[in-house]
Design a protein around this motif. Structure first.
Motif, PDB file in Angstrom:
ATOM      1  N   MET A  81      12.739  52.108  46.616  1.00  0.00           N
ATOM      2  CA  MET A  81      13.381  51.108  45.841  1.00  0.00           C
ATOM      3  C   MET A  81      12.447  50.332  45.306  1.00  0.00           C
ATOM      4  O   MET A  81      11.504  49.592  45.900  1.00  0.00           O
ATOM      5  CB  MET A  81      14.443  50.443  46.338  1.00  0.00           C
ATOM      6  CG  MET A  81      15.249  49.785  45.324  1.00  0.00           C
ATOM      7  SD  MET A  81      16.706  48.590  45.749  1.00  0.00           S
ATOM      8  CE  MET A  81      17.598  49.615  46.643  1.00  0.00           C
ATOM      9  N   LYS A  82      12.531  49.837  43.784  1.00  0.00           N
ATOM     10  CA  LYS A  82      11.559  48.697  43.308  1.00  0.00           C
ATOM     11  C   LYS A  82      12.549  47.858  42.501  1.00  0.00           C
ATOM     12  O   LYS A  82      13.834  48.091  42.397  1.00  0.00           O
ATOM     13  CB  LYS A  82      10.769  49.518  42.150  1.00  0.00           C
ATOM     14  CG  LYS A  82       9.693  50.526  42.757  1.00  0.00           C
ATOM     15  CD  LYS A  82       8.731  50.965  41.717  1.00  0.00           C
ATOM     16  CE  LYS A  82       7.674  51.857  42.040  1.00  0.00           C
ATOM     17  NZ  LYS A  82       6.860  52.233  41.204  1.00  0.00           N
ATOM     18  N   ASP A  98      16.259  54.630  31.176  1.00  0.00           N
ATOM     19  CA  ASP A  98      15.756  56.054  31.779  1.00  0.00           C
ATOM     20  C   ASP A  98      15.465  55.594  33.161  1.00  0.00           C
ATOM     21  O   ASP A  98      14.708  56.427  33.862  1.00  0.00           O
ATOM     22  CB  ASP A  98      14.490  56.318  31.031  1.00  0.00           C
ATOM     23  CG  ASP A  98      13.434  55.361  31.288  1.00  0.00           C
ATOM     24  OD1 ASP A  98      13.483  54.038  31.363  1.00  0.00           O
ATOM     25  OD2 ASP A  98      12.217  55.566  30.942  1.00  0.00           O
ATOM     26  N   LYS A  99      16.148  54.697  33.917  1.00  0.00           N
ATOM     27  CA  LYS A  99      16.031  54.336  34.934  1.00  0.00           C
ATOM     28  C   LYS A  99      17.417  54.763  35.974  1.00  0.00           C
ATOM     29  O   LYS A  99      18.438  54.338  35.397  1.00  0.00           O
ATOM     30  CB  LYS A  99      15.811  53.002  35.597  1.00  0.00           C
ATOM     31  CG  LYS A  99      14.599  52.448  34.565  1.00  0.00           C
ATOM     32  CD  LYS A  99      13.478  52.964  35.328  1.00  0.00           C
ATOM     33  CE  LYS A  99      11.982  52.300  34.594  1.00  0.00           C
ATOM     34  NZ  LYS A  99      11.690  52.562  33.275  1.00  0.00           N
ATOM     35  N   ILE A 111      16.441  43.598  38.661  1.00  0.00           N
ATOM     36  CA  ILE A 111      16.856  44.993  38.398  1.00  0.00           C
ATOM     37  C   ILE A 111      16.289  45.421  39.602  1.00  0.00           C
ATOM     38  O   ILE A 111      15.208  45.650  39.609  1.00  0.00           O
ATOM     39  CB  ILE A 111      16.647  45.692  37.000  1.00  0.00           C
ATOM     40  CG1 ILE A 111      17.018  44.682  35.947  1.00  0.00           C
ATOM     41  CG2 ILE A 111      17.143  46.943  37.214  1.00  0.00           C
ATOM     42  CD1 ILE A 111      16.582  45.362  34.574  1.00  0.00           C
ATOM     43  N   MET A 112      17.508  46.279  40.674  1.00  0.00           N
ATOM     44  CA  MET A 112      16.847  47.132  41.696  1.00  0.00           C
ATOM     45  C   MET A 112      17.078  48.566  41.127  1.00  0.00           C
ATOM     46  O   MET A 112      18.049  48.610  40.547  1.00  0.00           O
ATOM     47  CB  MET A 112      17.502  46.890  42.729  1.00  0.00           C
ATOM     48  CG  MET A 112      17.313  45.326  43.235  1.00  0.00           C
ATOM     49  SD  MET A 112      18.522  44.742  44.339  1.00  0.00           S
ATOM     50  CE  MET A 112      19.585  43.910  43.688  1.00  0.00           C
ATOM     51  N   TYR A 113      16.060  49.314  41.137  1.00  0.00           N
ATOM     52  CA  TYR A 113      16.018  50.685  40.746  1.00  0.00           C
ATOM     53  C   TYR A 113      15.284  51.565  41.607  1.00  0.00           C
ATOM     54  O   TYR A 113      14.437  51.195  42.224  1.00  0.00           O
ATOM     55  CB  TYR A 113      15.595  50.857  39.320  1.00  0.00           C
ATOM     56  CG  TYR A 113      14.238  50.619  38.897  1.00  0.00           C
ATOM     57  CD1 TYR A 113      13.296  51.416  38.930  1.00  0.00           C
ATOM     58  CD2 TYR A 113      13.838  49.261  39.187  1.00  0.00           C
ATOM     59  CE1 TYR A 113      11.996  51.242  38.653  1.00  0.00           C
ATOM     60  CE2 TYR A 113      12.423  48.930  38.925  1.00  0.00           C
ATOM     61  CZ  TYR A 113      11.468  49.883  38.634  1.00  0.00           C
ATOM     62  OH  TYR A 113      10.136  49.576  38.554  1.00  0.00           O
ATOM     63  N   VAL A 114      15.852  52.939  41.533  1.00  0.00           N
ATOM     64  CA  VAL A 114      14.832  53.854  42.121  1.00  0.00           C
ATOM     65  C   VAL A 114      13.828  54.672  41.137  1.00  0.00           C
ATOM     66  O   VAL A 114      14.310  54.973  39.992  1.00  0.00           O
ATOM     67  CB  VAL A 114      15.909  55.153  42.801  1.00  0.00           C
ATOM     68  CG1 VAL A 114      15.015  56.347  43.260  1.00  0.00           C
ATOM     69  CG2 VAL A 114      16.712  54.424  43.456  1.00  0.00           C
ATOM     70  N   ASP A 115      12.706  54.854  41.624  1.00  0.00           N
ATOM     71  CA  ASP A 115      11.596  55.320  40.795  1.00  0.00           C
ATOM     72  C   ASP A 115      11.648  56.633  40.606  1.00  0.00           C
ATOM     73  O   ASP A 115      11.842  57.400  41.742  1.00  0.00           O
ATOM     74  CB  ASP A 115      10.298  54.845  41.205  1.00  0.00           C
ATOM     75  CG  ASP A 115       9.172  55.109  40.170  1.00  0.00           C
ATOM     76  OD1 ASP A 115       9.505  55.134  39.118  1.00  0.00           O
ATOM     77  OD2 ASP A 115       7.907  54.861  40.394  1.00  0.00           O
TER      78      ASP A 115
END
Length: 63
Positions: free
Chosen positions: A1-2, A24-25, A59-63
């Protein structure tokens, strides 16, 4: 997670930045904070500095 952090004194600009980034995330979560930085008196110049509102989003997102 980023994570990615955005900040702005204009809420419409912040909304645009966050929406463009998220397109696109794979977003996991969004945290939002709005802070009022109040009126202050500058003792050196005698000026009264007006308050501003600073909006931030993380924002917490998966790369």
């Amino acid at each position: 997670m980023k994570i990615k952090i955005f900040g702005s004194t204009n809420s419409e600009d912040l909304e645009r930045m966050v929406n463009e980034f998220c397109m696109d995330k794979a977003v996991q979560d969004i945290k939002y904070q709005s802070m009022y930085i109040g009126t202050k008196y500058n003792q050196y110049s005698g000026a009264i500095l007006e308050g501003i509102i600073v909006d931030r989003a993380m924002i917490m997102y998966v790369d």
